[in-house]
Scaffold this motif. Structure first.
Motif, PDB file in Angstrom:
ATOM      1  N   ASP A  40       0.829  -1.123   0.165  1.00  0.00           N
ATOM      2  CA  ASP A  40      -0.156  -0.175  -0.023  1.00  0.00           C
ATOM      3  C   ASP A  40       0.872   1.295  -0.044  1.00  0.00           C
ATOM      4  OD1 ASP A  40      -2.159  -1.631   0.172  1.00  0.00           O
ATOM      5  OD2 ASP A  40      -2.479  -1.571   2.365  1.00  0.00           O
ATOM      6  N   ALA A  41       2.205   1.109   0.095  1.00  0.00           N
ATOM      7  CA  ALA A  41       3.079   2.257   0.109  1.00  0.00           C
ATOM      8  C   ALA A  41       2.835   3.281  -1.121  1.00  0.00           C
ATOM      9  CB  ALA A  41       4.393   1.848   0.430  1.00  0.00           C
ATOM     10  N   LEU A  42       2.940   4.209  -1.040  1.00  0.00           N
ATOM     11  CA  LEU A  42       2.935   5.118  -2.290  1.00  0.00           C
ATOM     12  C   LEU A  42       4.277   5.926  -2.454  1.00  0.00           C
ATOM     13  CD1 LEU A  42      -0.397   7.094  -1.595  1.00  0.00           C
ATOM     14  CD2 LEU A  42       0.063   5.016  -3.367  1.00  0.00           C
ATOM     15  N   PRO A  43       4.585   6.378  -3.762  1.00  0.00           N
ATOM     16  CA  PRO A  43       5.875   6.894  -4.096  1.00  0.00           C
ATOM     17  C   PRO A  43       5.785   8.221  -3.352  1.00  0.00           C
ATOM     18  CG  PRO A  43       4.920   5.935  -6.092  1.00  0.00           C
ATOM     19  CD  PRO A  43       3.913   5.727  -4.939  1.00  0.00           C
ATOM     20  N   ASN A  44       7.048   8.658  -2.981  1.00  0.00           N
ATOM     21  CA  ASN A  44       7.217   9.845  -2.382  1.00  0.00           C
ATOM     22  C   ASN A  44       7.712  11.044  -3.130  1.00  0.00           C
ATOM     23  OD1 ASN A  44      10.408   9.766  -1.943  1.00  0.00           O
ATOM     24  ND2 ASN A  44       9.887   8.102  -0.591  1.00  0.00           N
ATOM     25  N   THR A  45       8.268  12.237  -2.923  1.00  0.00           N
ATOM     26  CA  THR A  45       8.603  13.223  -3.546  1.00  0.00           C
ATOM     27  C   THR A  45      10.011  12.679  -4.473  1.00  0.00           C
ATOM     28  OG1 THR A  45       7.922  14.923  -2.215  1.00  0.00           O
ATOM     29  CG2 THR A  45       9.747  15.532  -3.452  1.00  0.00           C
ATOM     30  N   SER A  46      11.019  12.082  -3.634  1.00  0.00           N
ATOM     31  CA  SER A  46      12.094  11.635  -4.530  1.00  0.00           C
ATOM     32  C   SER A  46      11.695  10.675  -5.552  1.00  0.00           C
ATOM     33  CB  SER A  46      12.884  10.813  -3.495  1.00  0.00           C
ATOM     34  OG  SER A  46      13.547  12.029  -2.389  1.00  0.00           O
ATOM     35  N   HIS A  47      10.918   9.715  -5.242  1.00  0.00           N
ATOM     36  CA  HIS A  47      10.519   8.893  -6.696  1.00  0.00           C
ATOM     37  C   HIS A  47       9.822   9.534  -7.717  1.00  0.00           C
ATOM     38  CE1 HIS A  47      10.059   5.752  -2.953  1.00  0.00           C
ATOM     39  NE2 HIS A  47      10.839   5.272  -3.807  1.00  0.00           N
ATOM     40  N   TYR A  48       8.963  10.570  -7.549  1.00  0.00           N
ATOM     41  CA  TYR A  48       8.585  11.230  -8.646  1.00  0.00           C
ATOM     42  C   TYR A  48       9.471  12.217  -9.138  1.00  0.00           C
ATOM     43  CZ  TYR A  48       3.756   9.756  -7.410  1.00  0.00           C
ATOM     44  OH  TYR A  48       2.577   8.580  -6.868  1.00  0.00           O
ATOM     45  N   ALA A  49      10.462  12.563  -8.526  1.00  0.00           N
ATOM     46  CA  ALA A  49      11.500  13.604  -8.976  1.00  0.00           C
ATOM     47  C   ALA A  49      12.305  12.821  -9.956  1.00  0.00           C
ATOM     48  CB  ALA A  49      12.330  14.163  -8.209  1.00  0.00           C
ATOM     49  N   ILE A  50      12.658  11.477  -9.497  1.00  0.00           N
ATOM     50  CA  ILE A  50      13.554  10.665 -10.359  1.00  0.00           C
ATOM     51  C   ILE A  50      12.554  10.134 -11.663  1.00  0.00           C
ATOM     52  CG2 ILE A  50      14.440   8.193 -10.512  1.00  0.00           C
ATOM     53  CD1 ILE A  50      14.917   8.426  -7.335  1.00  0.00           C
ATOM     54  N   ALA A  51      11.553   9.866 -11.423  1.00  0.00           N
ATOM     55  CA  ALA A  51      10.487   9.432 -12.550  1.00  0.00           C
ATOM     56  C   ALA A  51      10.639  10.486 -13.641  1.00  0.00           C
ATOM     57  CB  ALA A  51       9.334   9.303 -12.326  1.00  0.00           C
ATOM     58  N   ARG A 109      13.222  17.583  -5.654  1.00  0.00           N
ATOM     59  CA  ARG A 109      12.074  18.387  -6.568  1.00  0.00           C
ATOM     60  C   ARG A 109      12.465  19.665  -7.059  1.00  0.00           C
ATOM     61  NH1 ARG A 109       6.877  19.655  -3.533  1.00  0.00           N
ATOM     62  NH2 ARG A 109       8.203  20.560  -2.018  1.00  0.00           N
ATOM     63  N   ASP A 110      13.456  20.288  -6.515  1.00  0.00           N
ATOM     64  CA  ASP A 110      14.252  21.539  -7.009  1.00  0.00           C
ATOM     65  C   ASP A 110      15.340  21.320  -7.970  1.00  0.00           C
ATOM     66  OD1 ASP A 110      12.410  23.144  -5.473  1.00  0.00           O
ATOM     67  OD2 ASP A 110      13.719  23.309  -3.668  1.00  0.00           O
ATOM     68  N   VAL A 111      15.745  20.237  -7.750  1.00  0.00           N
ATOM     69  CA  VAL A 111      16.724  19.723  -9.089  1.00  0.00           C
ATOM     70  C   VAL A 111      15.978  19.520 -10.345  1.00  0.00           C
ATOM     71  CG1 VAL A 111      18.227  17.672  -9.838  1.00  0.00           C
ATOM     72  CG2 VAL A 111      18.417  18.673  -7.386  1.00  0.00           C
ATOM     73  N   VAL A 112      14.723  18.825 -10.288  1.00  0.00           N
ATOM     74  CA  VAL A 112      14.171  18.919 -11.295  1.00  0.00           C
ATOM     75  C   VAL A 112      13.497  20.052 -12.039  1.00  0.00           C
ATOM     76  CG1 VAL A 112      11.927  17.826 -12.250  1.00  0.00           C
ATOM     77  CG2 VAL A 112      13.236  16.634 -10.482  1.00  0.00           C
ATOM     78  N   ARG A 113      13.311  20.984 -11.076  1.00  0.00           N
ATOM     79  CA  ARG A 113      12.744  22.325 -11.649  1.00  0.00           C
ATOM     80  C   ARG A 113      14.245  23.008 -12.120  1.00  0.00           C
ATOM     81  NH1 ARG A 113       9.501  24.004  -6.082  1.00  0.00           N
ATOM     82  NH2 ARG A 113       7.574  23.379  -6.536  1.00  0.00           N
TER      83      ARG A 113
END
Length: 323
Positions: free
Chosen positions: A101-112, A316-320
């Motif tokens: 049931d765990a959901l991806p966090n900010t790091s996972h989405y930034a990597i994606a 997240r800021d790296v992605v930006r």
């Protein structure tokens, strides 16, 4: 190569090189911006998703009494081996739902995001939770994800019997529930009350004063149809003492060799199967950047730039900055 018990990581006593989030974002963005980077991730990436890491900030085990089951114990054909499988599957039965049931966090989405934009064309993860897959599943088909994401130590989300019949973990959970109504009721009560057991990154849980002798590991239905009685099941996870399949090992080296840089995220590199990839990158004189809170096996190695900061504060800021 067999996966061995991770090396104990202790601080060298050298002062930590602190860095501000803004400075870290600038350094990481500059490292990733040219592209052709292979990313290696570990348990630290999934901590913000509620999955416990093996080690804390000081490099010590967060659960010093943790005793994993070894591959030779799980596969033992004697009564002793059957008892080990009862212990494993009861603890895993209780520990799997939080991982499921765990959901991806900010790091996972930034990597994606960086994967989708081709800055991270190759990802090698030590994690068995499948969260990297969840984070990018809305953008890529499963077949493409398998090509771009290598699960170095396997996955909790599939199970196979000793004769090779494979089922999704959710189906196997249903088999365990049907075979163990008392424990199914226990899980239902946990969900109703919101109570949580102490879990480990591999989906195991800590149980005190529990007998495993009455836990039923169900037989494989396909084997039964073929006239065989077989209750030997194993998750598609590489256990301590088990050899990593050659195709996985070879691909992990290929992913490093085909990159121009290697970015290491959220891991102490205590397990040699991951550390040797960093060593290979250094042998090929590829730049390596390591982002982790706490000591790692690669600390002080020439050619490794380490940033002591949590990925959740900066990615997240790296992605930006890059996109």
């Amino acid at each position: 190569m067999r996966v061995s018990v991770p090396t104990i990581i202790t601080s060298s006593g050298a002062p930590k090189q602190t860095i501000s989030p803004a400075a870290a974002v600038e350094r990481i963005a500059g490292f990733l911006a040219p592209g052709k980077v292979t990313l290696i991730t570990g348990a630290g990436v999934s901590v913000a998703s509620g999955i416990r890491a093996y080690r804390g900030k000081d490099g010590r085990y967060m659960n010093p009494n943790y005793q994993p089951i070894f591959y030779h114990e799980l596969t033992d054909q004697s009564e002793k081996g059957f008892a080990f499988r009862q212990r494993y599957w009861l603890r895993s039965y209780l520990g799997y739902p939080p991982v499921r049931d765990a959901l991806p966090n900010t790091s996972h989405y930034a990597i994606a995001a960086l994967q989708y934009a081709s800055y991270l064309p190759r990802l090698v993860t030590q994690n068995v939770d499948g969260l990297h897959h969840k984070a990018i599943a809305h953008l890529w088909e499963p077949e493409h994800i398998q090509k771009q994401v290598l699960e170095l130590h396997g996955t909790l989300h599939r199970v196979h019997c000793m004769r090779g019949h494979t089922v999704p973990r959710g189906i196997f959970q249903d088999w365990l529930s049907a075979s163990n109504p008392r424990w199914r009721e226990f899980v239902d009560n946990l969900e109703k009350t919101g109570q949580k057991l102490r879990t480990n990154p591999d989906g195991d849980v800590e149980l005190e004063g529990v007998s495993y002798a009455d836990f039923v590991v169900p037989g494989c239905p396909q084997c039964t149809l073929e006239g065989q009685q077989n209750s030997f099941h194993k998750p598609e996870v590489i256990f301590f003492g088990e050899s990593i399949p050659s195709r996985i090992r070879n691909r992990s080296f290929h992913d490093v060799e085909e990159s121009e840089r290697v970015f290491v995220l959220g891991t102490t590199l205590a397990t040699y199967s991951a550390f040797r990839l960093v060593k290979r990158a250094l042998e090929l004189r590829k730049p390596v950047m390591l982002l982790n809170v706490g000591p790692t096996r690669a600390d002080g190695l020439p050619g490794v730039e380490k940033l002591e900061i949590s990925s959740s504060l900066v990615l997240r800021d790296v992605v930006r900055a890059i996109l």
